[in-house]
Design a protein around this motif. Sequence first.
Motif, PDB file in Angstrom:
ATOM      1  N   UNK A   3      51.328  25.859   4.097  1.00  0.00           N
ATOM      2  CA  UNK A   3      51.327  24.661   3.273  1.00  0.00           C
ATOM      3  C   UNK A   3      52.725  24.057   3.255  1.00  0.00           C
ATOM      4  N   UNK A   4      52.805  22.733   3.398  1.00  0.00           N
ATOM      5  CA  UNK A   4      54.097  22.051   3.408  1.00  0.00           C
ATOM      6  C   UNK A   4      54.825  22.307   2.099  1.00  0.00           C
ATOM      7  N   UNK A   5      56.101  22.637   2.192  1.00  0.00           N
ATOM      8  CA  UNK A   5      56.910  22.867   1.006  1.00  0.00           C
ATOM      9  C   UNK A   5      56.888  24.285   0.508  1.00  0.00           C
ATOM     10  N   UNK A   6      55.964  25.101   1.007  1.00  0.00           N
ATOM     11  CA  UNK A   6      55.909  26.500   0.578  1.00  0.00           C
ATOM     12  C   UNK A   6      56.935  27.297   1.366  1.00  0.00           C
ATOM     13  N   UNK A   7      57.787  28.024   0.648  1.00  0.00           N
ATOM     14  CA  UNK A   7      58.841  28.818   1.270  1.00  0.00           C
ATOM     15  C   UNK A   7      58.881  30.201   0.634  1.00  0.00           C
ATOM     16  N   UNK A   8      59.600  31.107   1.267  1.00  0.00           N
ATOM     17  CA  UNK A   8      59.766  32.445   0.693  1.00  0.00           C
ATOM     18  C   UNK A   8      60.441  32.365  -0.674  1.00  0.00           C
ATOM     19  N   UNK A   9      61.376  31.421  -0.821  1.00  0.00           N
ATOM     20  CA  UNK A   9      62.070  31.263  -2.102  1.00  0.00           C
ATOM     21  C   UNK A   9      61.106  30.814  -3.192  1.00  0.00           C
ATOM     22  N   UNK A  10      60.235  29.848  -2.882  1.00  0.00           N
ATOM     23  CA  UNK A  10      59.270  29.370  -3.872  1.00  0.00           C
ATOM     24  C   UNK A  10      58.289  30.469  -4.257  1.00  0.00           C
ATOM     25  N   UNK A  11      57.857  31.229  -3.277  1.00  0.00           N
ATOM     26  CA  UNK A  11      56.940  32.333  -3.559  1.00  0.00           C
ATOM     27  C   UNK A  11      57.627  33.365  -4.457  1.00  0.00           C
ATOM     28  N   UNK A  12      58.893  33.654  -4.161  1.00  0.00           N
ATOM     29  CA  UNK A  12      59.648  34.637  -4.944  1.00  0.00           C
ATOM     30  C   UNK A  12      59.832  34.168  -6.383  1.00  0.00           C
TER      31      UNK A  12
END
Length: 201
Positions: A3-12
């Motif tokens: 998904x656009x904008x989803x990153x490891x940082x956002x998940x964390x």
Amino acid sequence: MARAGLTAERVTIAGAELADEVGLEQVTMSQVARRLGVKDASLYTHVRGLEDLRGRIALLAADEKTIGIAEATAGRAGRDALIAFAGAWRQYAHTHPGRYTATQTPIRIDPELAAEAPGPRRAVQLTYGMLRGYGLAEPDLTDAVRLLRSTFHGFVALEAAGGFTHGRSPQRSWDRSLDALHTLLEHWPPSREPTSREGDS
């Protein structure tokens, strides 16, 4: 496709926020996915699984906690530094209970991520630096670090669990505990370990 904008940082960060709300042990990948509005499978493009996520939360928390301690102790020394250090530690535990748990729980962390993370290394530097201000050197430094960590963590863990049922204010006990630690650090007892002699192996 991720998904656009989803990153490891956002998940964390989503995992860390959830941990603060429900407890670290209650966090699941499905809950994090729902929080982000994505399917579970989308997360695995950014984190390898729940253990990896917990490791990332631990590193995030270590960095945040260390920044708070560094800001609180800047320009301070001795008793003032100790009180500021302890206060920042306790405040982080109160404000971010799930993240704090991650910093105190044995978690397998990706060595590459750990090597790049500044938080744990800086925490060690700050703690040892503060204690050197009391004139301590090894092995007393390590012993003192363990004492402080045991005292701070033991207090906040009992406090969070509602373990202080006596009528006396926990804040007053906290303040007196820091007074006692300061006195002990200023008058650290001499080592009883045998001193090695020249020629000893």
